[in-house]
Design an enzyme around this catalytic site. Sequence first.
Site, PDB file in Angstrom:
ATOM      1  N   GLY A   1      -3.228   4.822 -10.909  1.00 14.31           N
ATOM      2  CA  GLY A   1      -4.548   5.333 -10.529  1.00 14.31           C
ATOM      3  C   GLY A   1      -4.501   6.791 -10.087  1.00 14.31           C
TER       4      GLY A   1
ATOM      5  N   GLU B   1       1.884   0.757 -14.823  1.00 11.93           N
ATOM      6  CA  GLU B   1       1.273  -0.567 -14.634  1.00 11.93           C
ATOM      7  C   GLU B   1       1.972  -1.669 -15.419  1.00 11.93           C
ATOM      8  OE1 GLU B   1      -0.406   2.233 -15.270  1.00 11.93           O
ATOM      9  OE2 GLU B   1      -2.100   2.402 -13.890  1.00 11.93           O
TER      10      GLU B   1
ATOM     11  N   ALA C   1      -3.037   2.803  -7.520  1.00 15.66           N
ATOM     12  CA  ALA C   1      -3.854   1.871  -6.749  1.00 15.66           C
ATOM     13  C   ALA C   1      -2.934   1.148  -5.768  1.00 15.66           C
ATOM     14  CB  ALA C   1      -4.523   0.880  -7.690  1.00 15.66           C
TER      15      ALA C   1
ATOM     16  N   GLU D   1      -4.558   8.729 -13.161  1.00 15.26           N
ATOM     17  CA  GLU D   1      -5.887   8.573 -13.793  1.00 15.26           C
ATOM     18  C   GLU D   1      -6.947   9.433 -13.098  1.00 15.26           C
ATOM     19  OE1 GLU D   1      -5.239   4.271 -13.480  1.00 15.26           O
ATOM     20  OE2 GLU D   1      -6.059   4.116 -15.496  1.00 15.26           O
TER      21      GLU D   1
HETATM   22  N1  COA Z   1       0.699   0.634  -3.539  1.00 15.29           N
HETATM   23  C1  COA Z   1       1.034   0.283  -2.280  1.00 15.29           C
HETATM   24  N2  COA Z   1       2.055   0.827  -1.593  1.00 15.29           N
HETATM   25  C2  COA Z   1       2.759   1.788  -2.220  1.00 15.29           C
HETATM   26  C3  COA Z   1       2.482   2.208  -3.520  1.00 15.29           C
HETATM   27  C4  COA Z   1       1.387   1.589  -4.182  1.00 15.29           C
HETATM   28  N3  COA Z   1       1.005   1.955  -5.418  1.00 15.29           N
HETATM   29  N4  COA Z   1       3.373   3.177  -3.880  1.00 15.29           N
HETATM   30  C5  COA Z   1       4.170   3.350  -2.809  1.00 15.29           C
HETATM   31  N5  COA Z   1       3.818   2.521  -1.817  1.00 15.29           N
HETATM   32  C6  COA Z   1       4.425   2.386  -0.480  1.00 15.29           C
HETATM   33  C7  COA Z   1       5.693   1.591  -0.526  1.00 15.29           C
HETATM   34  O1  COA Z   1       5.418   0.199  -0.485  1.00 15.29           O
HETATM   35  C8  COA Z   1       6.396   2.080   0.715  1.00 15.29           C
HETATM   36  O2  COA Z   1       5.794   1.473   1.852  1.00 15.29           O
HETATM   37  P1  COA Z   1       6.721   0.858   3.026  1.00 15.29           P
HETATM   38  O3  COA Z   1       7.481   2.055   3.568  1.00 15.29           O
HETATM   39  O4  COA Z   1       5.738   0.297   4.000  1.00 15.29           O
HETATM   40  O5  COA Z   1       7.611  -0.142   2.377  1.00 15.29           O
HETATM   41  C9  COA Z   1       6.027   3.556   0.740  1.00 15.29           C
HETATM   42  O6  COA Z   1       4.842   3.672  -0.040  1.00 15.29           O
HETATM   43  C10 COA Z   1       7.071   4.454   0.132  1.00 15.29           C
HETATM   44  O7  COA Z   1       7.412   3.928  -1.147  1.00 15.29           O
HETATM   45  P2  COA Z   1       8.924   3.583  -1.580  1.00 15.29           P
HETATM   46  O8  COA Z   1       8.841   2.675  -2.771  1.00 15.29           O
HETATM   47  O9  COA Z   1       9.711   3.110  -0.424  1.00 15.29           O
HETATM   48  O10 COA Z   1       9.431   5.043  -1.994  1.00 15.29           O
HETATM   49  P3  COA Z   1      10.446   5.462  -3.136  1.00 15.29           P
HETATM   50  O11 COA Z   1      10.644   6.923  -2.975  1.00 15.29           O
HETATM   51  O12 COA Z   1      11.625   4.575  -3.173  1.00 15.29           O
HETATM   52  O13 COA Z   1       9.632   5.203  -4.523  1.00 15.29           O
HETATM   53  C11 COA Z   1       7.700   5.271  -5.963  1.00 15.29           C
HETATM   54  C12 COA Z   1       8.438   5.919  -4.771  1.00 15.29           C
HETATM   55  C13 COA Z   1       6.361   6.005  -6.090  1.00 15.29           C
HETATM   56  C14 COA Z   1       8.520   5.475  -7.248  1.00 15.29           C
HETATM   57  C15 COA Z   1       7.488   3.765  -5.716  1.00 15.29           C
HETATM   58  O14 COA Z   1       6.893   3.616  -4.439  1.00 15.29           O
HETATM   59  C16 COA Z   1       6.609   3.085  -6.724  1.00 15.29           C
HETATM   60  O15 COA Z   1       7.074   2.767  -7.806  1.00 15.29           O
HETATM   61  N6  COA Z   1       5.332   2.836  -6.386  1.00 15.29           N
HETATM   62  C17 COA Z   1       4.417   2.085  -7.203  1.00 15.29           C
HETATM   63  C18 COA Z   1       3.943   2.920  -8.366  1.00 15.29           C
HETATM   64  C19 COA Z   1       3.027   2.111  -9.251  1.00 15.29           C
HETATM   65  O16 COA Z   1       3.412   1.121  -9.862  1.00 15.29           O
HETATM   66  N7  COA Z   1       1.769   2.545  -9.340  1.00 15.29           N
HETATM   67  C20 COA Z   1       0.784   1.920 -10.166  1.00 15.29           C
HETATM   68  C21 COA Z   1       0.018   0.921  -9.404  1.00 15.29           C
HETATM   69  S1  COA Z   1      -1.226   0.188 -10.439  1.00 15.29           S
END
Ligand code: COA
Length: 261
Positions: free
Chosen positions: A111, A134, A66, A114
């Site tokens: 999400g 989460e 999400a 999911e």
């Molecule tokens: N919601 C909003 N933005 C997200 C996102 C999310 N769930 N997951 C990734 N993004 C965005 C990042 O903010 C970033 O945006 P920006 O370039 O404008 O800063 C872009 O996507 C790339 O992510 P980044 O974190 O820079 O890449 P990474 O390769 O270092 O890490 C992940 C990738 C997927 C491991 C990391 O983005 C992450 O942990 N995301 C959240 C996962 C999460 O907790 N999901 C559950 C949500 S309930």
Amino acid sequence: MSEEGVLYEVKDGVVTITINRPKKYNALNMEVVRTLRELMERAEKDSGVRVVVLTGAGDKAFAAGADITEFKDRDSETVRPLAENGQELCRYIESMSKPVIAAINGFALGGGCEVAMACDIRYASANARLGQPEINLGIIPGFGGTVRLPRLVGLGKAKELVLTGDHIKAEEALRIGLVERVFDSVEALRKGVMELAEKLAKKPGVAVKLAKQSLNNAWSMPLSENLSFEVDVFCQTFDTEDKDEGVDAFLNKREPQFKHR
Ligand code: COA
């Protein structure tokens, strides 16, 4: 055609629905969830569509969860529609009469994982990472993760994943039954998924729908109820033209040509 944040492309009876926010790792904001729900309904109603493929744009993510930017400033009341809409999307995918294949081309977290779990079959590329992170945000899964994950992988593994928030690699996801196949690259995944979709598109549509329903019931119905449901729908398939075609084709040693009725 393209809706806000989601692409919809039909070819040879297969619709590919692509979450299209690659710069945000295809994070599922409310608009994308709403559009996905609409496009799933369109696919369900479109008689030219036999199989649905759900994937993410690019080669980094299926969906990294999400959209966390939408969590800020929400409380228990204002966040409720977000979870309810996500759950409703997942329920709808599960209840569709057509098979839905998740092509997991990178991160499928929160999400994203999911929604993939609500699909019927999950294929992944080797770079895929799955998980329910989460807990690291101080919250829990809200699109059905605590309900579907244990059913797919067992309660102990689900607790390990949800309580640690750790991501797992595609091979581990394959080992525990969270995905059905892993491909070396995103390109190979897309090819493998299309082969599966084309194979399923040729199967008799009524039997596919009824088999999916009966299999889904295995999760939710008591044994005796589900067994009698299976007898009922088994009998129903005997009133279809496709049953006559399938049996005749077998007996005459030829390929069946199903008409999905
Ligand atoms: N919601 C909003 N933005 C997200 C996102 C999310 N769930 N997951 C990734 N993004 C965005 C990042 O903010 C970033 O945006 P920006 O370039 O404008 O800063 C872009 O996507 C790339 O992510 P980044 O974190 O820079 O890449 P990474 O390769 O270092 O890490 C992940 C990738 C997927 C491991 C990391 O983005 C992450 O942990 N995301 C959240 C996962 C999460 O907790 N999901 C559950 C949500 S309930």
